[in-house]
Write a protein that holds these residues in place. Structure first.
Motif, mmCIF file in Angstrom:
data_model
loop_
_atom_site.group_PDB
_atom_site.id
_atom_site.type_symbol
_atom_site.label_atom_id
_atom_site.label_comp_id
_atom_site.label_asym_id
_atom_site.label_seq_id
_atom_site.Cartn_x
_atom_site.Cartn_y
_atom_site.Cartn_z
ATOM 1 N N UNK A 176 0.837 -1.214 0.000
ATOM 2 C CA UNK A 176 0.000 0.000 0.000
ATOM 3 C C UNK A 176 0.862 1.251 0.000
ATOM 4 N N UNK A 177 0.331 2.304 -0.607
ATOM 5 C CA UNK A 177 0.999 3.603 -0.577
ATOM 6 C C UNK A 177 0.229 4.506 0.377
ATOM 7 N N UNK A 178 0.958 5.082 1.330
ATOM 8 C CA UNK A 178 0.332 5.784 2.449
ATOM 9 C C UNK A 178 0.773 7.234 2.521
ATOM 10 N N UNK A 179 -0.201 8.119 2.712
ATOM 11 C CA UNK A 179 0.056 9.524 2.999
ATOM 12 C C UNK A 179 -0.326 9.765 4.453
ATOM 13 N N UNK A 180 0.630 10.210 5.251
ATOM 14 C CA UNK A 180 0.414 10.459 6.671
ATOM 15 C C UNK A 180 0.413 11.973 6.890
ATOM 16 N N UNK A 181 -0.779 12.549 7.044
ATOM 17 C CA UNK A 181 -0.932 13.994 7.234
ATOM 18 C C UNK A 181 -0.690 14.306 8.708
ATOM 19 N N UNK A 182 0.225 15.228 8.972
ATOM 20 C CA UNK A 182 0.582 15.525 10.355
ATOM 21 C C UNK A 182 1.385 14.390 10.950
ATOM 22 N N UNK A 242 -7.099 16.993 12.891
ATOM 23 C CA UNK A 242 -8.339 17.763 12.877
ATOM 24 C C UNK A 242 -8.767 18.171 14.286
ATOM 25 N N UNK A 243 -8.244 17.507 15.299
ATOM 26 C CA UNK A 243 -8.513 17.934 16.678
ATOM 27 C C UNK A 243 -7.869 19.276 16.976
ATOM 28 N N UNK A 244 -6.931 19.697 16.115
ATOM 29 C CA UNK A 244 -6.255 20.981 16.282
ATOM 30 C C UNK A 244 -6.530 21.922 15.103
ATOM 31 N N UNK A 245 -7.603 21.665 14.366
ATOM 32 C CA UNK A 245 -7.850 22.408 13.126
ATOM 33 C C UNK A 245 -9.211 23.092 13.124
ATOM 34 N N UNK A 246 -9.253 24.371 12.744
ATOM 35 C CA UNK A 246 -10.553 25.018 12.532
ATOM 36 C C UNK A 246 -11.239 24.423 11.309
ATOM 37 N N UNK A 277 -13.213 8.870 11.953
ATOM 38 C CA UNK A 277 -14.098 8.776 10.791
ATOM 39 C C UNK A 277 -13.263 8.311 9.611
ATOM 40 N N UNK A 278 -13.873 7.508 8.746
ATOM 41 C CA UNK A 278 -13.238 7.085 7.494
ATOM 42 C C UNK A 278 -14.023 7.675 6.328
ATOM 43 N N UNK A 291 -9.500 7.504 3.582
ATOM 44 C CA UNK A 291 -8.854 8.498 4.423
ATOM 45 C C UNK A 291 -9.409 8.371 5.835
ATOM 46 N N UNK A 292 -8.564 7.993 6.778
ATOM 47 C CA UNK A 292 -8.931 7.893 8.190
ATOM 48 C C UNK A 292 -8.423 9.117 8.933
ATOM 49 N N UNK A 293 -9.274 9.714 9.758
ATOM 50 C CA UNK A 293 -8.817 10.821 10.595
ATOM 51 C C UNK A 293 -9.491 10.753 11.959
ATOM 52 N N UNK A 294 -8.792 11.231 12.970
ATOM 53 C CA UNK A 294 -9.377 11.343 14.291
ATOM 54 C C UNK A 294 -9.805 12.783 14.530
#
Length: 280
Positions: A96-102, A175-179, A253-254, A200-203
């Motif tokens: 798999x090719x993964x992009x890790x934001x933050x 996203x816990x630190x994002x407006x 959320x996915x 795309x998975x994000x907390x």
């Protein structure tokens, strides 16, 4: 494991602050110090990305692991393991090719780099200071041969990345630190870089009450707000109940391109890292 989340509190309200201070007096001085720092940084850096980059620079100077939300090395390891095990339980494969934001200082990233095929991990962050710490983690773990990409960014337009490339995009405690405008910007562009069937998975910090923020650093959103926001950009979103059972302080959320078959069964990794309680 039952969640320890307080889903109704408005941490911005004076009543909550007074009650919280009365029950935890030892936290008053650190909070006031943080509030004074944040007020000064907000004055110097009116836009959010510049502001939070300054926050990360300040936190990283003291302790790179604490800067990403882990107060001890043991917690840093445990929370990275939790993220890794969860995606592994959801079918992550070495190809798999993964992009890790933050990506931070590679709390989870070094495990993904070690597991994925060489060149398949791409980590981005707004903070040059934390990326320097990430390179130290990479060196300490002797993962140079995996040639990961570690890149600074100032926004989430992802315009320097190719179309349809990433099988997994991951954003833990971002996203816990994002407006909301930063989240909206990411939703507007993440679908373009997702490969067919990718997700795309994000907390996020979840509330069922009033949406609010604390010191411009911590933002609390209703689940439906983010699901509707994603839908506005042609993304299908679903709340990940199995992550909730792990006891982490944030929810997950996915999202995937609407109509696409995204990822493995959501229940596959339910018990992968049970026992790691609320922390970012």
């Amino acid at each position: 494991m039952a969640t320890r989340k307080n889903l109704t509190a408005n941490r911005e309200s004076l009543v909550h602050k007074v009650r919280h201070a009365a029950s935890r007096p030892h936290r008053i001085a650190p909070y006031l110090k943080r509030a004074a720092r944040d007020r000064w940084l907000a004055f110097k850096h009116p836009d959010h990305v510049s502001y939070y980059r300054a926050v990360m620079a300040s936190d990283t100077r003291r302790n790179p692991e604490a800067a990403v939300g882990s107060q001890t090395h043991e917690r840093w390891l445990a929370l990275g393991q939790m993220q890794f095990d969860y995606l592994l339980g959801h079918g992550l494969k070495p190809g798999a090719r993964m992009l890790d934001i933050g990506c931070g200082n590679l709390r989870a990233g070094w495990r993904f780099i070690d597991y994925l095929d060489a060149g398949h991990y791409y980590g981005i962050d707004i903070s040059p200071d934390i990326l320097i710490a990430a390179k130290r983690t990479l060196t300490d773990r002797k993962l140079q041969a995996k040639v990961p990409h570690l890149t600074i960014t100032k926004n989430l337009t992802l315009d320097f990345l190719p179309d349809g490339y990433f099988d997994v995009v991951h954003a833990h405690s971002v996203f816990s630190h994002s407006p909301i405008d930063v989240i909206d910007e990411c939703f507007a562009h993440v679908g373009r870089v997702l490969a067919p069937g990718g997700y795309f998975d994000f907390t996020f910090d979840r509330t069922t009450g009033t949406e609010h923020q604390v010191l411009r650093e911590d933002f609390y959103y209703r689940t439906q707000t983010l699901i509707d926001l994603a839908a506005g950009h042609g993304l299908a979103a679903r709340f990940m109940d199995d992550w909730e059972r792990l006891g982490h302080g944030q929810s997950k959320i996915r999202v995937s391109v609407a109509g696409a078959d995204a990822g493995a069964d959501a229940g596959a990794g339910a018990d992968a890292a049970a026992g790691v309680d609320a922390e970012v």
